[in-house]
Write an enzyme that holds these catalytic residues in place. Structure first.
Site, PDB file in Angstrom:
ATOM      1  N   ALA A 169       0.659  -1.129  -0.001  1.00 33.56           N
ATOM      2  CA  ALA A 169      -0.009   0.022   0.021  1.00 33.56           C
ATOM      3  C   ALA A 169       0.839   1.248  -0.043  1.00 33.56           C
ATOM      4  O   ALA A 169       0.498   2.133   0.619  1.00 33.56           O
ATOM      5  CB  ALA A 169      -0.882  -0.087   1.351  1.00 33.56           C
ATOM      6  N   ASN A 187      -1.323 -12.720 -14.423  1.00 36.86           N
ATOM      7  CA  ASN A 187      -0.815 -12.505 -12.756  1.00 36.86           C
ATOM      8  C   ASN A 187      -1.714 -11.406 -11.978  1.00 36.86           C
ATOM      9  O   ASN A 187      -1.762 -10.354 -12.452  1.00 36.86           O
ATOM     10  CB  ASN A 187       0.528 -12.322 -12.801  1.00 36.86           C
ATOM     11  CG  ASN A 187       1.071 -11.879 -11.276  1.00 36.86           C
ATOM     12  OD1 ASN A 187       0.364 -12.551 -10.417  1.00 36.86           O
ATOM     13  ND2 ASN A 187       2.158 -11.166 -10.780  1.00 36.86           N
ATOM     14  N   ARG A 238     -49.952  38.285  20.891  1.00 39.43           N
ATOM     15  CA  ARG A 238     -50.161  38.925  19.636  1.00 39.43           C
ATOM     16  C   ARG A 238     -50.560  40.402  19.962  1.00 39.43           C
ATOM     17  O   ARG A 238     -51.402  40.750  20.982  1.00 39.43           O
ATOM     18  CB  ARG A 238     -51.456  38.407  18.640  1.00 39.43           C
ATOM     19  CG  ARG A 238     -50.727  36.969  18.092  1.00 39.43           C
ATOM     20  CD  ARG A 238     -51.738  36.511  17.236  1.00 39.43           C
ATOM     21  NE  ARG A 238     -53.319  36.316  17.899  1.00 39.43           N
ATOM     22  CZ  ARG A 238     -53.767  35.078  17.997  1.00 39.43           C
ATOM     23  NH1 ARG A 238     -53.254  34.013  18.216  1.00 39.43           N
ATOM     24  NH2 ARG A 238     -54.982  35.151  18.682  1.00 39.43           N
ATOM     25  N   HIS A 250     -45.292  20.388   9.291  1.00 33.03           N
ATOM     26  CA  HIS A 250     -44.713  21.248   8.261  1.00 33.03           C
ATOM     27  C   HIS A 250     -44.270  22.357   8.536  1.00 33.03           C
ATOM     28  O   HIS A 250     -44.385  22.754   9.646  1.00 33.03           O
ATOM     29  CB  HIS A 250     -46.039  21.456   7.019  1.00 33.03           C
ATOM     30  CG  HIS A 250     -47.227  21.434   7.518  1.00 33.03           C
ATOM     31  ND1 HIS A 250     -48.314  20.721   7.013  1.00 33.03           N
ATOM     32  CD2 HIS A 250     -47.544  22.012   8.687  1.00 33.03           C
ATOM     33  CE1 HIS A 250     -49.448  21.182   7.883  1.00 33.03           C
ATOM     34  NE2 HIS A 250     -49.093  21.970   8.712  1.00 33.03           N
TER      35      HIS A 250
END
EC number: 2.7.7.23
Length: 460
Positions: A10, A172, A443, A366
């Site tokens: 590697a 190979n 509110r 939602h």
């Protein structure tokens, strides 16, 4: 098998990958490429395993830090496969068994193939056994040359091969099984008198034949297994083959894939029977999905635990989250890390959650953001609700008790606590704790100015 070690090469840079990342660490089906031949070696009983590292050696070492069966050997200068194995030899000093030699860029190799190779090698009393394949187009591979009795005489690299030798179709694989005594007694005798001025490991084959040692070859039926990955196109090709294997195994275990060719599932993902997965889904990481789930098109799931009978609707993204049983998510929902949804929770379209726990039966149907929140049972989160969890410096938590009704367009400015059985009126901005059983409303009183619109039109 017992008394087996492995050397995995590697050290190469992987120039054709055109990447800043060393080739063997490129991910494929959810794992670095090097993990696949390593897993195959372990599956054949190899221990210890020596990784020969070179380019970005520290990155490769870090990947396997703490793995007790793995040693790393440095090949500071890449002078060929023979030189690489010579660099690994000190790590196996005193080992007297059988050595598997593998390539780090062969992610399709199976552990069962190596087990068969070892069994064949030992049953024949061979010193060297080469794993080979017969290919219609062997261009680029070393050719395996045999005598009339089928014994391997030598392996010739294509750059060094004559036209007659190039016509041989047995190639190979770069995968070998060698007795440690023969390997380490002769690895230092290799020369580099060849077209590439490298020390070829393949020269040990000719050396074995010259010394009268048994040198054999075992041809593999599935040549895909020995495919090396040298560029991005081959990486994609290998990934496609791995996905087919993964998806086939899942289907044989009772999972339904509407279109396996368009379903991307990493190795290690666990999915229960009777789960249905639609096309263009990506499921990665250590994800577990229960029985009887439905995963619709375009869903991305990463490192999640999903219980039985859950439904993930189209276009949703789930990351590091936990869903218990009978949960519905989406479409187009985003569950970010730290989300926990208990039984029968519903998360609807365009809802985002992060570090949020929702109690059994609660729903946010939602257009909602829930961050750093703990929500009780049977809570209704109205459309457009936002937990304002960040003050510009720190994150703060929102705590909502059982049976709370949150109206539409509510902002909960954390830190804040909403008591059980309370109601938050639509349009309210909550800045203080709400006692249990209360109505919270903030509110501005509505004012109707009769005739105002008509008067304004006359002015224009």
């Amino acid at each position: 098998m017992e008394n087996v070690a492995a050397i995995i090469l590697a050290a190469g840079k992987g120039t054709r990958m055109k990447s800043g990342l060393v080739k063997v660490l490129h991910p494929i089906a959810g794992r670095p490429m090097i993990d696949w031949p390593l897993e195959a070696a372990r599956g054949a009983g190899a221990a210890p395993v020596v990784l020969v590292v070179g380019h970005q050696a520290e990155a490769v070492r870090e990947r396997f830090q703490g793995a007790g069966d793995i040693a790393c050997a440095l090949q500071a200068e890449q002078l060929g496969t023979g030189h690489a194995v010579a660099c690994a030899a000190p790590a196996l000093a005193g080992f007297s068994g059988t050595v598997l030699i593998l390539c780090g860029d062969t992610p399709l190799l199976r552990g069962g193939t190596l087990t068969d190779l070892l069994a064949f090698h030992r049953s024949q009393g061979a010193a060297v056994t080469v794993l080979t394949a017969r290919m219609e187009n062997p261009h680029g591979y070393g050719r395996v040359l045999r005598d009339e009795a089928g014994r391997v005489l030598r392996i010739v690299e294509q750059k060094d091969a004559s036209p007659q030798e190039c016509s041989v179709r047995e190639i190979n694989s770069g995968i070998y099984c060698m007795e440690a005594g023969f390997l380490f007694d002769n690895i230092g005798s290799l020369g580099n008198d060849n077209a590439q001025n490298e020390f070829y490991l393949t020269d040990l084959v000719a050396m074995a034949a010259q010394k009268g040692a048994t040198c054999l070859a075992m041809a593999i039926e599935d040549s895909d297994e020995i495919m090396g990955v040298n560029d991005r196109a081959q990486l994609a090709q290998a990934a496609r083959i791995l996905r087919r294997r993964i998806n086939r195994d899942l289907m044989l275990s009772g999972v339904s894939l509407v279109d396996p060719e368009q379903t991307y599932i990493d190795q290690g993902v666990v999915i229960g029977p009777d789960t249905l997965i639609h096309p263009n889904c990506s499921i990665s990481g250590p994800t577990q999905i229960g029985n009887g789930c439905q995963i619709e098109s375009g869903v991305s799931i990463s490192s999640c635990r999903i219980g039985d009978r859950c439904r993930i609707k189209a276009g949703s993204v789930l990351e590091d989250s936990e869903l218990r049983a009978d949960v519905a998510v989406g479409p187009m929902a985003h569950l970010r890390p730290g989300t926990v949804l208990n039984d029968h929770v519903k998360i609807g379209n365009f809802v985002e959650t992060k570090k949020t726990v929702m109690g059994e039966g609660s729903k946010a149907s939602h257009l909602t953001y829930l961050g750093d929140a703990e929500i009780g049972r049977d809570v209704n989160i109205g459309c457009g609700t936002i937990t304002c969890n960040y003050d510009g410096v720190k994150k703060h938590r929102t705590l909502i008790g059982d049976n709370v009704f949150v109206g539409s367009d509510v902002q909960l400015v954390a830190p804040v606590r909403v008591g059980a059985d309370s109601l938050i009126a639509a349009g309210t901005t909550v800045t203080r704790d709400v006692p249990a059983g209360s109505l919270a409303i903030s509110r501005t009183p509505q004012v109707n100015r009769e005739g105002w619109r008509i008067r304004m039109k006359k002015k224009t």
